[in-house]
Design an enzyme around this catalytic site. Structure first.
Site, PDB file in Angstrom:
ATOM      1  N   ASP A 226      69.603  66.678   3.455  1.00 11.76           N
ATOM      2  CA  ASP A 226      68.785  66.036   2.893  1.00 11.76           C
ATOM      3  C   ASP A 226      67.745  65.609   3.679  1.00 11.76           C
ATOM      4  OD1 ASP A 226      70.986  65.249   1.639  1.00 11.76           O
ATOM      5  OD2 ASP A 226      71.897  64.110   3.830  1.00 11.76           O
TER       6      ASP A 226
ATOM      7  N   HIS B 255      69.167  68.324  -3.984  1.00 11.48           N
ATOM      8  CA  HIS B 255      68.230  68.545  -3.344  1.00 11.48           C
ATOM      9  C   HIS B 255      67.347  67.757  -4.287  1.00 11.48           C
ATOM     10  CE1 HIS B 255      68.501  71.755  -0.804  1.00 11.48           C
ATOM     11  NE2 HIS B 255      68.729  72.175  -1.821  1.00 11.48           N
TER      12      HIS B 255
HETATM   13  P1  GDP Z   1      67.111  67.729   0.477  1.00 11.93           P
HETATM   14  O1  GDP Z   1      68.687  67.881   0.114  1.00 11.93           O
HETATM   15  O2  GDP Z   1      67.025  68.445   1.895  1.00 11.93           O
HETATM   16  O3  GDP Z   1      65.704  68.580  -0.527  1.00 11.93           O
HETATM   17  O4  GDP Z   1      66.767  66.703   0.427  1.00 11.93           O
HETATM   18  P2  GDP Z   1      67.201  65.239  -0.262  1.00 11.93           P
HETATM   19  O5  GDP Z   1      66.714  65.613  -1.704  1.00 11.93           O
HETATM   20  O6  GDP Z   1      68.866  65.182  -0.113  1.00 11.93           O
HETATM   21  O7  GDP Z   1      66.020  64.039   0.127  1.00 11.93           O
HETATM   22  C1  GDP Z   1      65.025  63.814   0.310  1.00 11.93           C
HETATM   23  C2  GDP Z   1      64.162  62.423  -0.226  1.00 11.93           C
HETATM   24  O8  GDP Z   1      63.468  61.950   0.546  1.00 11.93           O
HETATM   25  C3  GDP Z   1      64.694  62.545  -1.675  1.00 11.93           C
HETATM   26  O9  GDP Z   1      64.520  61.898  -2.402  1.00 11.93           O
HETATM   27  C4  GDP Z   1      62.312  63.094  -1.536  1.00 11.93           C
HETATM   28  O10 GDP Z   1      61.754  62.718  -2.752  1.00 11.93           O
HETATM   29  C5  GDP Z   1      62.300  61.906  -1.100  1.00 11.93           C
HETATM   30  N1  GDP Z   1      61.463  62.658   0.467  1.00 11.93           N
HETATM   31  C6  GDP Z   1      61.171  64.278   0.547  1.00 11.93           C
HETATM   32  N2  GDP Z   1      60.020  64.021   1.165  1.00 11.93           N
HETATM   33  C7  GDP Z   1      59.733  62.623   1.327  1.00 11.93           C
HETATM   34  C8  GDP Z   1      58.262  62.052   1.899  1.00 11.93           C
HETATM   35  O11 GDP Z   1      57.819  62.779   3.380  1.00 11.93           O
HETATM   36  N3  GDP Z   1      57.670  60.642   2.340  1.00 11.93           N
HETATM   37  C9  GDP Z   1      59.332  59.808   1.248  1.00 11.93           C
HETATM   38  N4  GDP Z   1      59.169  58.060   0.960  1.00 11.93           N
HETATM   39  N5  GDP Z   1      60.210  60.428   0.971  1.00 11.93           N
HETATM   40  C10 GDP Z   1      60.132  61.518   1.002  1.00 11.93           C
END
Ligand code: GDP
Length: 428
Positions: free
Chosen positions: A13, A41
């Site tokens: 995440d 994701h």
């Molecule tokens: P992944 O499994 O590694 O892709 O991560 P997730 O999708 O579970 O979690 C990342 C969350 O953080 C998602 O809701 C993204 O839209 C959000 N996100 C990613 N980068 C940023 C950021 O720089 N700032 C903010 N506020 N949200 C972010």
């Protein structure tokens, strides 16, 4: 031609989906090489907000091809539902932009059920499974008690194969758990539901990737979960059941001889951890609740509130090392903007001694965090697009992460949208 893996440095995440979505502008193909539908994701772009579980993140970019590799737990039911949900938002999914490895093993309906039954039996000792059948699936893959995606093209032969496996599986379901057995009718329905639908997408992804590489196409390899969840190098047994490390990308994609030119390690500006297991820098109470709220830390697949913690320098340095990361992408820096002082875990204390090397899994339970504080910036940074637009406190915080991780950052993300980032390497 250049190949790149985007991997998680921590517990998952970290924002890998968001980074893959950003980097796909430089890549032609996105390959998902391990894991199943048990984590998600999240990608936010002009087409909407997508919670992807099995589909590679490149699916929401026009002109990008996507590959589901052989080490993915291919759950036809979850995949078909997901294809339907992205199509409903106007995303095209065709055999031209989605290729599934014929050597991917099938996650079968009983895997999900066995996962739930075992977690219920374990009760207080559960592993924190998302009950998507991932652990029973990988056990069966290595016991050679499932079938390959390539078998979906011959439903009669696949039925004969699965009937044998079902008979053996029912012994466990009935004998160990006292659950109802699977029947031939259930199997027929499953075969009818998925064989025809998925067959057009299935091919030899190794041949496909080799051919595309020979034409100079760039390939991006996408991991699910993070370094701490790797079955061999993570916080066993609170790991996933496959290898999340970049070193595994070639094997899990169908293209074992490929070399990676870049490994982008995604690190979150603070820590989160879904499920059970030691989480040394964990925060509790109101401090945790405020961070969870600010970061929207609720699971993409399950909606479960995530455990949140301070940035963990010990786990991050280890993650960078075992991922062989060549650069960092630091995400969610904007989330920390509300904090006057930012906690960071600079070391672990075990038996009264300060430790900076990542401990053996069972020693993690004995570790407490050494917490220090850095000055917060207390202003909105989500509009920053250049390094010099960040307040000096935010720049110091990034420098601390780089120093403790032993690696420089290429990207700093300050929002979930595709363009909300700073390209640091070009600006200092
Ligand atoms: P992944 O499994 O590694 O892709 O991560 P997730 O999708 O579970 O979690 C990342 C969350 O953080 C998602 O809701 C993204 O839209 C959000 N996100 C990613 N980068 C940023 C950021 O720089 N700032 C903010 N506020 N949200 C972010």
């Amino acid at each position: 031609m250049s190949n790149c893996a985007i991997v998680g440095i921590n517990w998952g995440d970290e924002g890998k989906g968001r980074m893959v979505d950003l980097l796909t502008s430089d890549y032609d193909i996105v390959v998902r090489y391990q894991g199943g539908g048990n984590a998600g994701h999240t990608v936010v772009n002009e087409k909407g907000r997508f919670a992807l579980h099995l589909l590679p993140s490149g699916i929401v970019r026009d002109g990008v091809s996507n590959v589901i590799g052989n080490d993915v737990a291919l759950d036809p039911e979850v995949l078909w539902k997901e294809i339907g949900s992205v199509r409903a938002k106007g995303v095209e999914v065709t055999p031209d932009n989605l290729k599934i490895s014929e050597r991917a093993s099938l996650l079968l309906p009983w895997h999900r059920e066995l996962d739930s039954l075992e977690e219920s039996r374990l009760a207080d000792h559960r592993y924190g499974s998302t009950k998507q059948g991932i652990a029973p699936f990988y056990s069966d893959k290595f016991q050679k008690k499932t079938a390959l995606a390539g078998e979906l093209s011959d439903p009669a032969a696949l039925k004969r194969h699965l009937m044998e496996i079902m008979e053996w599986k029912n012994l466990t379901l009935e004998g160990v758990y006292g659950a109802a057995p699977y029947t031939e009718e259930m199997l027929d329905r499953w075969l009818e539901d998925y064989c025809e639908k998925l067959t057009p997408f299935i091919c030899d992804t190794g041949d496909y990737l080799r051919e595309e590489a020979s034409k100079g196409r760039n390939i991006l390899f996408e991991a699910q979960l993070g370094a701490m969840r790797d079955i061999d190098y993570g916080i066993y047994p609170y790991t996933t059941s496959s290898n999340t490390l970049a070193a595994y990308a070639p094997i899990g994609s169908g293209y074992p001889e490929v070399r990676l030119d870049r490994v982008v390690g995604v690190v979150k500006a603070y820590s989160t951890c879904v499920g059970e297991g030691a989480f040394v820098s964990e925060l509790f109470g109101e401090e945790a609740e405020a961070l969870r709220r600010a970061g929207g830390e609720y699971g993409a697949t399950t909606g479960r509130p995530r455990r949140v913690g301070a940035y963990d320098a010990v786990a991050t340095a280890y993650g960078v090392e075992i991922q062989a990361a060549t650069e960092l992408a630091i995400t969610k820096l904007d989330v920390l903007s509300y904090l006057e002082k930012i906690p960071v875990c600079t070391a672990y204390i075990i038996g009264g001694k300060e430790v900076t090397g990542f401990p053996f899994p069972t020693d993690l339970d004995k570790a407490t965090p050494k917490i220090e504080y850095m000055k917060g910036w207390m202003c909105d940074i989500s509009g920053a697009r250049r390094w010099d637009q960040l307040p000096s406190e935010a720049r110091d915080y990034i420098r601390y992460i780089e120093e403790s991780a032993g690696l420089g950052a290429t990207y700093i993300s300050v929002g979930p949208e595709r363009d909300s980032y700073i390209r640091k390497d070009r600006e200092e």
